[in-house]
Design a protein around this motif. Structure first.
Motif, PDB file in Angstrom:
ATOM      1  N   SER A 130      37.604  30.133  25.941  1.00 45.02           N
ATOM      2  CA  SER A 130      36.338  30.819  26.202  1.00 45.02           C
ATOM      3  C   SER A 130      36.608  32.268  26.563  1.00 45.02           C
ATOM      4  CB  SER A 130      35.597  30.132  27.351  1.00 45.02           C
ATOM      5  OG  SER A 130      34.313  30.714  27.542  1.00 45.02           O
ATOM      6  N   LEU A 131      35.651  33.131  26.272  1.00 45.01           N
ATOM      7  CA  LEU A 131      35.711  34.522  26.727  1.00 45.01           C
ATOM      8  C   LEU A 131      34.826  34.688  27.955  1.00 45.01           C
ATOM      9  CD1 LEU A 131      35.557  36.785  23.528  1.00 45.01           C
ATOM     10  CD2 LEU A 131      37.540  35.741  24.626  1.00 45.01           C
ATOM     11  N   GLY A 132      35.334  35.451  28.923  1.00 48.55           N
ATOM     12  CA  GLY A 132      34.550  35.806  30.097  1.00 48.55           C
ATOM     13  C   GLY A 132      34.646  37.297  30.321  1.00 48.55           C
ATOM     14  N   SER A 133      34.201  37.755  31.481  1.00 48.73           N
ATOM     15  CA  SER A 133      34.400  39.165  31.843  1.00 48.73           C
ATOM     16  C   SER A 133      34.936  39.214  33.256  1.00 48.73           C
ATOM     17  CB  SER A 133      33.101  39.962  31.732  1.00 48.73           C
ATOM     18  OG  SER A 133      32.166  39.547  32.715  1.00 48.73           O
ATOM     19  N   ASP A 134      35.725  40.239  33.549  1.00 46.55           N
ATOM     20  CA  ASP A 134      36.409  40.343  34.838  1.00 46.55           C
ATOM     21  C   ASP A 134      36.245  41.761  35.364  1.00 46.55           C
ATOM     22  OD1 ASP A 134      38.508  40.686  36.832  1.00 46.55           O
ATOM     23  OD2 ASP A 134      39.392  38.831  36.068  1.00 46.55           O
ATOM     24  N   THR A 135      35.482  41.905  36.469  1.00 41.92           N
ATOM     25  CA  THR A 135      35.236  43.203  37.095  1.00 41.92           C
ATOM     26  C   THR A 135      35.995  43.332  38.413  1.00 41.92           C
ATOM     27  OG1 THR A 135      33.039  43.227  36.077  1.00 41.92           O
ATOM     28  CG2 THR A 135      33.412  44.788  37.871  1.00 41.92           C
ATOM     29  N   GLY A 136      36.140  42.196  39.123  1.00 41.22           N
ATOM     30  CA  GLY A 136      36.915  42.196  40.357  1.00 41.22           C
ATOM     31  C   GLY A 136      37.657  40.883  40.555  1.00 41.22           C
ATOM     32  N   GLY A 137      37.726  40.101  39.458  1.00 34.94           N
ATOM     33  CA  GLY A 137      38.384  38.787  39.528  1.00 34.94           C
ATOM     34  C   GLY A 137      37.591  37.681  38.870  1.00 34.94           C
ATOM     35  N   SER A 138      36.550  38.048  38.123  1.00 33.61           N
ATOM     36  CA  SER A 138      35.593  37.074  37.597  1.00 33.61           C
ATOM     37  C   SER A 138      36.115  36.169  36.494  1.00 33.61           C
ATOM     38  CB  SER A 138      34.329  37.785  37.095  1.00 33.61           C
ATOM     39  OG  SER A 138      33.583  38.256  38.180  1.00 33.61           O
ATOM     40  N   VAL A 139      37.338  36.422  36.000  1.00 31.79           N
ATOM     41  CA  VAL A 139      38.009  35.460  35.113  1.00 31.79           C
ATOM     42  C   VAL A 139      39.082  34.718  35.900  1.00 31.79           C
ATOM     43  CG1 VAL A 139      39.624  35.246  33.170  1.00 31.79           C
ATOM     44  CG2 VAL A 139      37.525  36.566  32.906  1.00 31.79           C
ATOM     45  N   ARG A 140      39.877  35.455  36.667  1.00 31.89           N
ATOM     46  CA  ARG A 140      41.014  34.839  37.354  1.00 31.89           C
ATOM     47  C   ARG A 140      40.596  33.904  38.474  1.00 31.89           C
ATOM     48  NH1 ARG A 140      42.942  40.168  39.162  1.00 31.89           N
ATOM     49  NH2 ARG A 140      40.872  40.763  38.394  1.00 31.89           N
ATOM     50  N   GLN A 141      39.565  34.271  39.242  1.00 33.89           N
ATOM     51  CA  GLN A 141      39.148  33.413  40.353  1.00 33.89           C
ATOM     52  C   GLN A 141      38.614  32.062  39.863  1.00 33.89           C
ATOM     53  OE1 GLN A 141      35.753  32.636  41.433  1.00 33.89           O
ATOM     54  NE2 GLN A 141      35.648  32.929  43.643  1.00 33.89           N
ATOM     55  N   PRO A 142      37.690  32.010  38.886  1.00 34.33           N
ATOM     56  CA  PRO A 142      37.271  30.689  38.388  1.00 34.33           C
ATOM     57  C   PRO A 142      38.383  29.933  37.664  1.00 34.33           C
ATOM     58  CG  PRO A 142      36.117  32.457  37.214  1.00 34.33           C
ATOM     59  CD  PRO A 142      36.848  33.090  38.350  1.00 34.33           C
ATOM     60  N   ALA A 143      39.323  30.651  37.044  1.00 33.13           N
ATOM     61  CA  ALA A 143      40.477  29.979  36.433  1.00 33.13           C
ATOM     62  C   ALA A 143      41.262  29.241  37.520  1.00 33.13           C
ATOM     63  CB  ALA A 143      41.367  30.983  35.724  1.00 33.13           C
ATOM     64  N   SER A 144      41.446  29.896  38.668  1.00 23.50           N
ATOM     65  CA  SER A 144      42.148  29.276  39.797  1.00 23.50           C
ATOM     66  C   SER A 144      41.387  28.069  40.324  1.00 23.50           C
ATOM     67  CB  SER A 144      42.329  30.312  40.912  1.00 23.50           C
ATOM     68  OG  SER A 144      42.926  29.743  42.052  1.00 23.50           O
ATOM     69  N   PHE A 145      40.086  28.216  40.521  1.00 23.41           N
ATOM     70  CA  PHE A 145      39.260  27.128  41.055  1.00 23.41           C
ATOM     71  C   PHE A 145      39.216  25.918  40.121  1.00 23.41           C
ATOM     72  CE2 PHE A 145      36.111  29.359  44.203  1.00 23.41           C
ATOM     73  CZ  PHE A 145      37.192  29.756  44.983  1.00 23.41           C
ATOM     74  N   ASN A 146      39.438  26.154  38.820  1.00 21.31           N
ATOM     75  CA  ASN A 146      39.314  25.072  37.832  1.00 21.31           C
ATOM     76  C   ASN A 146      40.645  24.599  37.253  1.00 21.31           C
ATOM     77  OD1 ASN A 146      36.241  24.550  37.048  1.00 21.31           O
ATOM     78  ND2 ASN A 146      36.468  26.719  37.517  1.00 21.31           N
ATOM     79  N   GLY A 147      41.758  25.165  37.735  1.00 19.44           N
ATOM     80  CA  GLY A 147      43.067  24.696  37.307  1.00 19.44           C
ATOM     81  C   GLY A 147      43.415  24.998  35.869  1.00 19.44           C
ATOM     82  N   ILE A 148      43.013  26.195  35.391  1.00 14.84           N
ATOM     83  CA  ILE A 148      43.318  26.599  34.016  1.00 14.84           C
ATOM     84  C   ILE A 148      43.900  28.010  34.012  1.00 14.84           C
ATOM     85  CG2 ILE A 148      41.616  25.088  32.910  1.00 14.84           C
ATOM     86  CD1 ILE A 148      39.720  27.507  32.746  1.00 14.84           C
ATOM     87  N   VAL A 149      44.194  28.519  32.818  1.00 17.18           N
ATOM     88  CA  VAL A 149      44.742  29.871  32.664  1.00 17.18           C
ATOM     89  C   VAL A 149      43.593  30.870  32.482  1.00 17.18           C
ATOM     90  CG1 VAL A 149      46.131  31.369  31.161  1.00 17.18           C
ATOM     91  CG2 VAL A 149      46.902  29.046  31.675  1.00 17.18           C
ATOM     92  N   GLY A 150      43.645  31.984  33.206  1.00 14.72           N
ATOM     93  CA  GLY A 150      42.647  33.041  33.054  1.00 14.72           C
ATOM     94  C   GLY A 150      43.317  34.394  32.999  1.00 14.72           C
ATOM     95  N   LEU A 151      43.118  35.119  31.903  1.00 13.04           N
ATOM     96  CA  LEU A 151      43.765  36.425  31.715  1.00 13.04           C
ATOM     97  C   LEU A 151      42.765  37.559  31.764  1.00 13.04           C
ATOM     98  CD1 LEU A 151      46.294  38.172  30.786  1.00 13.04           C
ATOM     99  CD2 LEU A 151      45.397  37.874  28.463  1.00 13.04           C
ATOM    100  N   LYS A 152      43.071  38.571  32.598  1.00  9.60           N
ATOM    101  CA  LYS A 152      42.366  39.851  32.551  1.00  9.60           C
ATOM    102  C   LYS A 152      43.327  40.862  31.917  1.00  9.60           C
ATOM    103  CE  LYS A 152      41.542  43.998  34.979  1.00  9.60           C
ATOM    104  NZ  LYS A 152      42.274  44.764  33.972  1.00  9.60           N
ATOM    105  N   PRO A 153      43.048  41.323  30.702  1.00 12.75           N
ATOM    106  CA  PRO A 153      43.942  42.301  30.067  1.00 12.75           C
ATOM    107  C   PRO A 153      43.857  43.676  30.735  1.00 12.75           C
ATOM    108  CG  PRO A 153      42.508  41.183  28.456  1.00 12.75           C
ATOM    109  CD  PRO A 153      41.958  40.917  29.814  1.00 12.75           C
TER     110      PRO A 153
END
Length: 473
Positions: A157-180
């Motif tokens: 899935s694609l998301g957007s990250d302004t202050g952690g909005s991809v990485r924080q839910p990735a952590s909460f859900n046990g998956i990989v989240g990348l902010k380029p």
């Protein structure tokens, strides 16, 4: 299986849609489903494959997109009443790039309104639930995208990250989240929150998938003035390379006060495990990181108050039916159309940009932002990457922090500095707390060095089994 013709894209897409049908009543990850067009696209990909046409490595694979990324002819609401019926006349550049690679879009996912929040409780339409425990939040603002991947509804899935909005839910859900890196992926068609911080990001179940997707959305875009013309590696190949001999720094400022002791120990255990892959680590000091939350919550709301001024009931979106003067139209449209968190940030931003306060707050925040960036540059002169917790805590209960915005803002403690410095960072699962909720480890790299952080993440996956753990839903 697709390449070996053991299964068709149509069958995979049908399975994805069926999975959404079974799990969505418990999770509320999606705002819009595009099942019909997804199946049509899947059939088309199968026909291309049958003819022997060259296809990308993500062709025919079902995916989802956060509902603040424009999709031509498909609702893009930003989970806000003010854009409830908005249908964009164009695609975001990342959507065009995925379409060119024959990706299959099955729907648009829920988020905190205009990407402002850390729990996906601020949506105007529904609250998304965490698949590991549906009484808990999935994180935010890209909570719907994270859940759609973590629950097996889609493959990425694609998301957007302004202050952690991809990485924080990735952590909460046990998956990989990348902010380029800022400028690595086009922002054209991403509805603006804070333009100097926003970046399109990626959710996947493992690092290899993440590398594959990044290869298809990275690159210079003439439609985005902040897009950078830097070489794009074949990340799917880069991620397989050896990480032996790398050195990482672990800032003590993000292992101290405010960090759950269980998470702190999990990060220490994880960097020790990396030694098995030949990666050295040392504790370091980055003193200005302690000022990152207050700095961010001046800069981001200031940019938001400017960006959201366009929603006034004149050109598009919601318009109040009760007004006599132009001023009443503006006031009532915005009062009725925006939710509490968006209003809070507009007011904060307008205040800090106002005469008499600009120098004391906004200008000072920009100066501290430079100090934070300098801390990173100093660290990167000695280390290949920096490792921190992704978030200070694991997923909290729905409703627990919704009336305590300060507590919610502190959840961004570890992720915010990355956006302030424009750096790439990836969150990967590295453990579980006593409630069985996932813990995330954040790996931060130099500008445009996504390949290296993905390589370190892959090395960690190869010596642990966290990436194979699945939420039972």
């Amino acid at each position: 299986m697709l390449k070996d013709k053991e299964i068709s894209s149509y069958e995979i897409t049908k399975a994805s849609i069926d999975r959404i049908g079974k799990t969505e009543p418990k999770l509320d990850a999606f705002l819009t489903l595009t099942a019909e067009s997804a199946l049509e696209k899947a059939k088309m990909v199968d026909e291309k494959r049958a003819k022997g046409e060259a296809l990308s490595d993500i062709a025919g694979v079902p995916m989802s997109i956060k509902d603040n990324i424009c999709t031509k002819g498909i609702n893009t609401t930003c989970a806000s009443k003010i854009l409830k019926d908005f249908v964009p006349p164009y695609n975001a550049t990342v959507v065009d790039m995925l379409n060119a690679a024959d990706a299959v879009l099955v729907g648009k996912t829920n988020l905190d309104e205009f990407a402002m929040g850390g729990s996906t409780e601020n949506s105007a339409f529904k609250i998304t639930k965490n698949p590991w425990d549906t009484t808990r939040v999935p994180g935010g603002s890209s909570g719907g995208s994270a859940v759609s991947v973590a629950s097996g509804q889609v493959f990425y899935s694609l998301g957007s990250d302004t202050g952690g909005s991809v990485r924080q839910p990735a952590s909460f859900n046990g998956i990989v989240g990348l902010k380029p890196t800022y400028g690595r992926v086009s922002r054209y068609g991403l509805v603006a929150f804070a333009s100097s911080l926003d970046q399109v990001g990626i959710f996947t179940r493992d690092t290899e998938d993440c590398a594959m997707v990044l290869s298809h959305i990275a690159g210079k875009d003439k439609m985005d003035g902040t897009s950078v013309d830097a070489p794009v590696a074949d990340y799917a190949i880069e991620v397989q390379k050896d990480s032996k001999g790398m050195k990482v720094g672990v800032p003590k400022e993000l292992l101290g006060e405010g960090i759950d002791p269980v998470i702190r120990q999990s990060i220490i255990d994880s960097v020790q495990k990396l030694e098995q892959a030949g990666i050295q680590w040392e504790e370091i000091s980055m003193p200005h990181l302690t000022h990152n939350v207050e700095t961010y919550y001046i800069i981001a709301p200031s940019e938001a108050s400017s960006n959201l001024a366009r929603y006034d009931g004149i050109k598009y979106g919601y318009r109040t039916g009760d007004f006599e003067t132009l001023e009443q139209l503006y006031k009532r449209t915005r009062s009725e159309g925006f939710g509490p968190e968006v209003k809070r940030r507009i007011m904060m931003g307008t205040y800090t940009l106002s005469a008499g306060y600009y120098d004391a707050y906004y200008k000072k925040a920009l100066q501290v932002r430079t100090l934070i960036k300098n801390d990173f540059m100093d660290a990167f002169s000695k280390y290949d990457a920096i490792i921190t917790p992704t978030v200070p805590n694991t997923a909290f209960k729905i409703g627990e922090k919704i009336n305590d915005p300060l507590s919610m803002y502190l959840e961004d403690l570890c992720t915010i500095p990355v956006n302030m410095a424009g750096l790439p960072a990836v969150s990967i699962p590295c453990g579980f707390d006593s409630n069985g909720m996932p813990i995330g480890m954040q790996i931060i790299g130099k500008h445009f060095d996504e390949a290296k952080i993905l390589r370190i993440a892959r090395a960690f996956e190869n010596i642990t089994d966290y990436k194979d753990k699945r939420a039972e839903i």
